[in-house]
Design a protein around this motif. Sequence first.
Motif, PDB file in Angstrom:
ATOM      1  N   UNK A  37      44.077  35.520  55.960  1.00  0.00           N
ATOM      2  CA  UNK A  37      44.672  36.597  55.173  1.00  0.00           C
ATOM      3  C   UNK A  37      45.077  36.229  53.764  1.00  0.00           C
ATOM      4  N   UNK A  38      45.086  34.963  53.410  1.00  0.00           N
ATOM      5  CA  UNK A  38      45.561  34.543  52.094  1.00  0.00           C
ATOM      6  C   UNK A  38      44.810  35.172  50.933  1.00  0.00           C
ATOM      7  N   UNK A  39      43.494  35.277  51.019  1.00  0.00           N
ATOM      8  CA  UNK A  39      42.707  35.853  49.928  1.00  0.00           C
ATOM      9  C   UNK A  39      43.036  37.331  49.736  1.00  0.00           C
ATOM     10  N   UNK A  40      43.234  38.047  50.823  1.00  0.00           N
ATOM     11  CA  UNK A  40      43.609  39.460  50.715  1.00  0.00           C
ATOM     12  C   UNK A  40      44.974  39.652  50.080  1.00  0.00           C
ATOM     13  N   UNK A  41      45.914  38.780  50.436  1.00  0.00           N
ATOM     14  CA  UNK A  41      47.236  38.861  49.833  1.00  0.00           C
ATOM     15  C   UNK A  41      47.181  38.494  48.355  1.00  0.00           C
ATOM     16  N   UNK A  42      46.316  37.576  47.999  1.00  0.00           N
ATOM     17  CA  UNK A  42      46.146  37.227  46.589  1.00  0.00           C
ATOM     18  C   UNK A  42      45.644  38.430  45.801  1.00  0.00           C
ATOM     19  N   UNK A  43      44.778  39.234  46.397  1.00  0.00           N
ATOM     20  CA  UNK A  43      44.289  40.426  45.706  1.00  0.00           C
ATOM     21  C   UNK A  43      45.407  41.441  45.497  1.00  0.00           C
ATOM     22  N   UNK A  44      46.286  41.581  46.462  1.00  0.00           N
ATOM     23  CA  UNK A  44      47.427  42.495  46.302  1.00  0.00           C
ATOM     24  C   UNK A  44      48.289  42.055  45.130  1.00  0.00           C
ATOM     25  N   UNK A  45      48.598  40.758  45.062  1.00  0.00           N
ATOM     26  CA  UNK A  45      49.392  40.239  43.948  1.00  0.00           C
ATOM     27  C   UNK A  45      48.639  40.429  42.635  1.00  0.00           C
ATOM     28  N   UNK A  46      47.326  40.244  42.655  1.00  0.00           N
ATOM     29  CA  UNK A  46      46.522  40.410  41.447  1.00  0.00           C
ATOM     30  C   UNK A  46      46.608  41.842  40.927  1.00  0.00           C
ATOM     31  N   UNK A  47      46.642  42.806  41.814  1.00  0.00           N
ATOM     32  CA  UNK A  47      46.700  44.214  41.397  1.00  0.00           C
ATOM     33  C   UNK A  47      48.098  44.649  40.974  1.00  0.00           C
ATOM     34  N   UNK A  48      49.123  44.125  41.613  1.00  0.00           N
ATOM     35  CA  UNK A  48      50.482  44.618  41.387  1.00  0.00           C
ATOM     36  C   UNK A  48      51.371  43.684  40.573  1.00  0.00           C
ATOM     37  N   UNK A  49      50.937  42.468  40.338  1.00  0.00           N
ATOM     38  CA  UNK A  49      51.794  41.469  39.698  1.00  0.00           C
ATOM     39  C   UNK A  49      51.766  41.491  38.190  1.00  0.00           C
ATOM     40  N   UNK A  50      52.645  40.674  37.629  1.00  0.00           N
ATOM     41  CA  UNK A  50      52.680  40.471  36.188  1.00  0.00           C
ATOM     42  C   UNK A  50      51.492  39.590  35.794  1.00  0.00           C
ATOM     43  N   UNK A  51      51.328  39.354  34.497  1.00  0.00           N
ATOM     44  CA  UNK A  51      50.216  38.512  34.044  1.00  0.00           C
ATOM     45  C   UNK A  51      50.323  37.097  34.612  1.00  0.00           C
ATOM     46  N   UNK A  52      51.536  36.546  34.668  1.00  0.00           N
ATOM     47  CA  UNK A  52      51.713  35.204  35.233  1.00  0.00           C
ATOM     48  C   UNK A  52      51.393  35.199  36.730  1.00  0.00           C
ATOM     49  N   UNK A  53      51.831  36.229  37.442  1.00  0.00           N
ATOM     50  CA  UNK A  53      51.551  36.317  38.876  1.00  0.00           C
ATOM     51  C   UNK A  53      50.060  36.479  39.130  1.00  0.00           C
ATOM     52  N   UNK A  54      49.366  37.190  38.249  1.00  0.00           N
ATOM     53  CA  UNK A  54      47.920  37.343  38.398  1.00  0.00           C
ATOM     54  C   UNK A  54      47.221  35.992  38.288  1.00  0.00           C
TER      55      UNK A  54
END
Length: 92
Positions: free
Chosen positions: A44-61
């Motif tokens: 599940x890690x890659x899917x969670x990374x995509x969620x952060x990529x869509x909703x996070x700040x530039x640093x979180x992306x």
Amino acid sequence: MLDAGWDRAGLEEVLGGMPMPRSLMWAVHEHILGANPAVWMYAGGAGFAQIVYHLGTEEQKKWAVLAAERGWGFDDGAHRAGCRLGRGRRPD
């Protein structure tokens, strides 16, 4: 499953994924989840990374891209704390 890249099915290309139609993505995910839920959670890690990529700040992306590239997921030691707590210890 991870060596073959199935954990990246449906992810964006910037995260190292294989873009595909949503209906196909859901079919693949349902197949894996139905066959082996533990594998589903482990990958599940890659899917969670995509969620952060869509909703996070530039640093979180940036962290999300790094996490997807390195394959960070559930098996990063976080489960060990739960095992220790499960031996009769109470969390503080």
